[in-house]
Design an enzyme around this catalytic site. Structure first.
Site, PDB file in Angstrom:
ATOM      1  N   CYS A  60       1.151  11.296   5.631  1.00 33.74           N
ATOM      2  CA  CYS A  60       1.513  10.281   6.779  1.00 33.74           C
ATOM      3  C   CYS A  60       2.556   9.257   6.207  1.00 33.74           C
ATOM      4  CB  CYS A  60       0.089   9.582   6.745  1.00 33.74           C
ATOM      5  SG  CYS A  60      -0.955  10.703   7.818  1.00 33.74           S
ATOM      6  N   HIS A 108      -1.604   6.682  15.591  1.00 33.31           N
ATOM      7  CA  HIS A 108      -1.288   7.046  14.453  1.00 33.31           C
ATOM      8  C   HIS A 108      -0.191   8.332  14.801  1.00 33.31           C
ATOM      9  CE1 HIS A 108      -0.438   8.167  10.534  1.00 33.31           C
ATOM     10  NE2 HIS A 108      -1.551   8.280  10.059  1.00 33.31           N
ATOM     11  N   HIS A 113      -0.576   0.009   6.899  1.00 32.08           N
ATOM     12  CA  HIS A 113      -0.772   1.280   7.503  1.00 32.08           C
ATOM     13  C   HIS A 113      -1.932   1.305   8.440  1.00 32.08           C
ATOM     14  CE1 HIS A 113      -0.230   5.329   7.434  1.00 32.08           C
ATOM     15  NE2 HIS A 113      -1.433   5.957   7.066  1.00 32.08           N
TER      16      HIS A 113
END
Lengths: 267, 320
Positions: B86, B247, B212
């Site tokens: 990620c 996401h 994040h």
């Protein structure tokens, strides 16, 4: 500042090999009584081939992590562990062509069977072998994974050299790895089974061959053009580069595919 | 801190749903036309200069139809796939920046992209990381992430003099060396990455943090601890965009760099969609409800991923 190749480890379909200040190893799977060749092109990889102490987690890793962690362990063992290294300052550059293709296929089967496996899913990222290496050897430096097809090993190594030269890392563990089996075979007849990985431990300090001046272009100039050896996928050129790293001759080496190329100086 | 000017230019953005447009409303810069035009098209618009192309993706080798042949039909200059879970998008920005600084290219083009397939949905569901409710980054009721499909294409260029465009100021990376799929609980790995990015920078100059913020229990708690550690218990305002767009995996870090660049330039922080009430421990000033005006300046954006990967990038407004 040049990078120094202080230790090296390699796992391939026929043998295990390493060298460094902590010792050298060159042994075949037959000598290890490792058993028959399995679906990923080597005998089934087991922790005991690499580690002196029990390492139960190794058996749960995917094929890519197993071969990559094995090569890293060979390199660290050849270095005498973390001798001379600060774990927080050991960075990692990875190279792979197929990445986690095999465990992707395994997870997909579990999904289609209605029971997607979380234990498999965590490995369905190409960079997971770097995570396992970081955990096992406590490495907290920067980390990147680059894929440039068959140039992946050379790209990763040239990047690691650059990081040392530019002061971006004090030490770099470069690992090029691929594990090809049933899923790779679906790509076509050229995609044979093979598990292979090479680990290059580089440092700005210490003894070892000096590596420097990485370039990322297709121009070979007067460099020695590397040919493909027995290894393929993301570890292409690893075996033909190896004797040049072990030798004493100074030269620039270049590897290319189409218009793309990578080169660096040895010695 | 970089001593050369690396400027950021957004070429194309496409995100499933309307979340990105909602965030973009906070800024005066128009959102580039959405589209799935490929990286090849973006590269072809630049002639006569040395180019490098980067693709940031977590799952580039698997399609719904099965494995795809790597590099089939791809004829991009110096194409490099950056695949670091990620943090892939952010890591590609760092790789491209270094490529420019080292003179390997004059222009670096980065595409961050991942398509959310049944494969990926099933995986996150199996890990019990997905929510069935609203995504609530940093909220005390948060219970997981939602996934989003996105593609963003960005150009980075080295410029000789100060330009009006936002720029990359600094960056740092680290590995937790702790757990294969979970973040370090104490945030020490991310804190290390941020400290590396802050080298040579007065931390009071950081105007905001684009976190994040996946809205999973452990990620957000870890980030809050890291921010408190680095900023001595008084971190700057925090925001996250995953409540709005989900996401987006390989694209996430790249999108967040661009949003942070807009915040740095325009001095407006977009609200964190889904946030209502924060935690008592390691409380953060999470911008929510309405956009917040700040003084233009440096913005820190952080990402963390499986395998213990952490990145911290500081972006700044142009003209400095």
């Amino acid at each position: 500042m040049s990078a120094r190749l202080i230790a090296y480890g390699r796992v391939s379909p026929s043998e295990l090999l390493s060298w460094g200040p902590g010792g050298a190893l060159h042994t075949s799977w037959e000598e290890l009584n490792a058993g028959p060749v399995a679906e990923y092109g080597t005998p089934k990889l087991r922790a005991k081939f690499f580690f002196d102490a029990p390492f139960t987690k190794y058996g749960r890793m995917d094929p890519l992590c197993k071969v990559a962690v094995g090569a890293a362990q060979l390199a660290f063992k050849a270095n005498g562990g973390l001798t001379g290294l600060e774990p927080d300052e050991v960075a990692q550059v990875g190279g792979t062509m197929l990445g986690c293709l095999e465990v992707d296929a395994q997870f997909e089967k579990s999904r289609q069977a209605g029971a997607p496996s979380p234990a498999l899913f965590v490995y369905t990222l190409p960079s997971m072998f770097q995570g396992e290496i970081a955990i096992q050897f406590h490495l907290r430096g920067r980390c990147t994974l680059l894929s440039t097809g068959e140039l992946s090993a050379m790209t990763a190594l040239a990047t690691g050299i650059r990081w040392i030269e530019k002061g971006r890392a004090k030490h770099v563990l470069v690992v090029a790895a691929d594990a090809a089996g049933p899923a790779a075979a679906e790509l076509g007849p050229d995609f044979g089974a093979q598990s292979a990985a090479a680990a290059y431990l580089l440092s700005g300090d210490g003894e070892g061959r000096a590596l420097s001046d990485s370039r990322f272009d297709g121009e070979a100039g007067d460099a020695k053009e590397l040919t493909s050896g027995e290894l393929s996928y993301g570890t292409t050129f690893v075996d033909t580069l190896e004797p040049l790293l072990l030798g004493s001759e100074s030269m620039r080496v270049h590897a290319s595919r189409g218009t793309r190329g990578v080169s660096f100086k040895i010695g | 801190m970089l001593h050369k000017q690396v400027e950021l230019i957004l070429s194309s953005a496409s995100v499933s749903g309307g979340g990105l447009a909602d965030i973009w409303k906070a800024f005066s810069e128009p959102l580039p036309k959405a589209g799935w035009e490929g990286l090849e098209n973006a590269v072809r618009t630049i002639d006569g200069r040395k180019l490098r192309a980067f693709v940031a993706t977590t799952k580039g080798l698997m399609s719904d139809e099965g494995p795809i042949r790597p590099f089939d039909g791809v004829a991009l200059p110096g194409l490099t796939i950056v695949s670091n879970a990620c943090v892939s998008g952010a890591q590609a920005v760092i790789e491209a920046t270094e490529c420019l600084l080292d003179g390997d290219c004059d222009v670096a083009t980065i595409q961050g992209c991942d398509r959310i397939t049944p494969f990926i949905r099933a995986g996150f569901a199996a890990l019990q990381a997905s929510t069935n409710d609203t995504v609530r980054p940093f909220d005390r009721r948060r219970d997981g992430l939602a996934l989003g499909t996105a593609s963003m294409i960005v150009q980075l260029r080295l410029v000789g003099t100060a330009s009006h465009r936002p720029r990359i100021v600094s960056y740092g990376c680290s590995n937790d060396a702790n757990h294969i799929s979970g973040p370090s609980r104490d945030g020490s790995g991310l804190a290390l990455a941020i400290e590396r990015a802050l080298e040579g920078i007065d931390r009071s100059e950081i105007r905001a943090i684009c976190a994040h913020g996946t809205a999973t229990e452990y990620n957000d708690a870890m980030e809050a601890r890291a921010f408190h550690t680095v900023f001595n218990g008084n971190p700057p305002p925090v925001f996250g965009i995953k409540g709005a767009i989900g996401h987006t995996l390989g694209a996430a870090g790249l999108i967040e760099v661009i949003i942070s660049a807009l915040v740095a330039t325009e001095g407006v922080i977009p609200p964190t969609v889904g946030f209502e009430q924060g935690e008592e421990d390691f409380a953060l000033d999470v911008v929510h409800g309405e956009p917040r005006k700040i003084k233009p300046g440096y913005v820190l954006t952080t990402n963390s991923g499986f395998g213990g990967m952490n990145t911290a990038i500081i972006v700044g407004p142009g003209g400095a």
